[in-house]
Scaffold this active site. Sequence first.
Site, mmCIF file in Angstrom:
data_model
loop_
_atom_site.group_PDB
_atom_site.id
_atom_site.type_symbol
_atom_site.label_atom_id
_atom_site.label_comp_id
_atom_site.label_asym_id
_atom_site.label_seq_id
_atom_site.Cartn_x
_atom_site.Cartn_y
_atom_site.Cartn_z
ATOM 1 C CG ASP A 10 3.388 -4.727 4.636
ATOM 2 O OD1 ASP A 10 4.609 -4.547 4.692
ATOM 3 O OD2 ASP A 10 2.675 -4.320 3.695
ATOM 4 C CG ASP A 12 5.689 0.996 2.794
ATOM 5 O OD1 ASP A 12 5.387 2.191 2.671
ATOM 6 O OD2 ASP A 12 6.737 0.603 3.351
ATOM 7 C CG ASP A 182 0.384 -4.900 0.462
ATOM 8 O OD1 ASP A 182 1.364 -5.085 1.222
ATOM 9 O OD2 ASP A 182 0.397 -4.079 -0.472
#
Length: 252
Positions: A10, A12, A182
């Site tokens: 990922d 961001d 996250d």
Amino acid sequence: MAPPAIVFTDWDGTVTLQDSNDYLTDNLGMGYPKRKILNDDILDGKINFRDAFKDMLDSVPNSFPECVEILLKNIKLDPGFKKFYQYCKSKDIPIIVVSSGMKPIIYTLLESLVGSESLPDIEIMSNDVRIDGDNWEIFFKDPDSPFGHDKAKSIKEYLKAHGYDDNDDSENNTPKLFYCGDGVSDLSAAKETNLLFAKHGKDLIKYCIRENIPYTEFNDFEDILNKMTAIIDGSSTIEKFTENPTFEATTK
């Protein structure tokens, strides 16, 4: 000869310390309280990620160039990522960003935070943006998916395009597959690799615990590098790092 590993990550809030889309929503758009409600609704299955994410971004009134300039001033890089990137480059380990963000923003931040030399080395699979004058909207990679970008599908597409056959168990065709994430946008990718790195204190861990998905925590990319190198050099195993006691190692 296959690389020793492939890293899907990922962007961001994982490679970067702040989520650029959350930053825009919280500071320019609907604000944190309303975004938090939408995030909780996603986790509870009351709304899909694609629709909630579009609502968040649609609340931002600024032009796209203004948004990019604001993000360049405020988004910071994970302190361990440059070292991680250099290690992967030295070992010919591909890094593939699999993001629900927008490609122009990711490219711009990658060039600014890591350096232009990283652009040829790091592949980006993400959503895009449609711009019409001062108006813009997110353009989903997989508009029919409830995720907008089906990260699991992208991982499978990458592996197929690069000739990694699930039915081939030979040593030369079985790199270890890692995913780093996250948040709620990573839910579709959570089961697709040999080891999932889930960021400490974030929503992805809540989901993994609820759905009994094996994972290991990380605080920054130095943690990821230490665990990954131990697995690659054989001084440790995936099983030893998992924080789910029911974990069963997969082979790709």
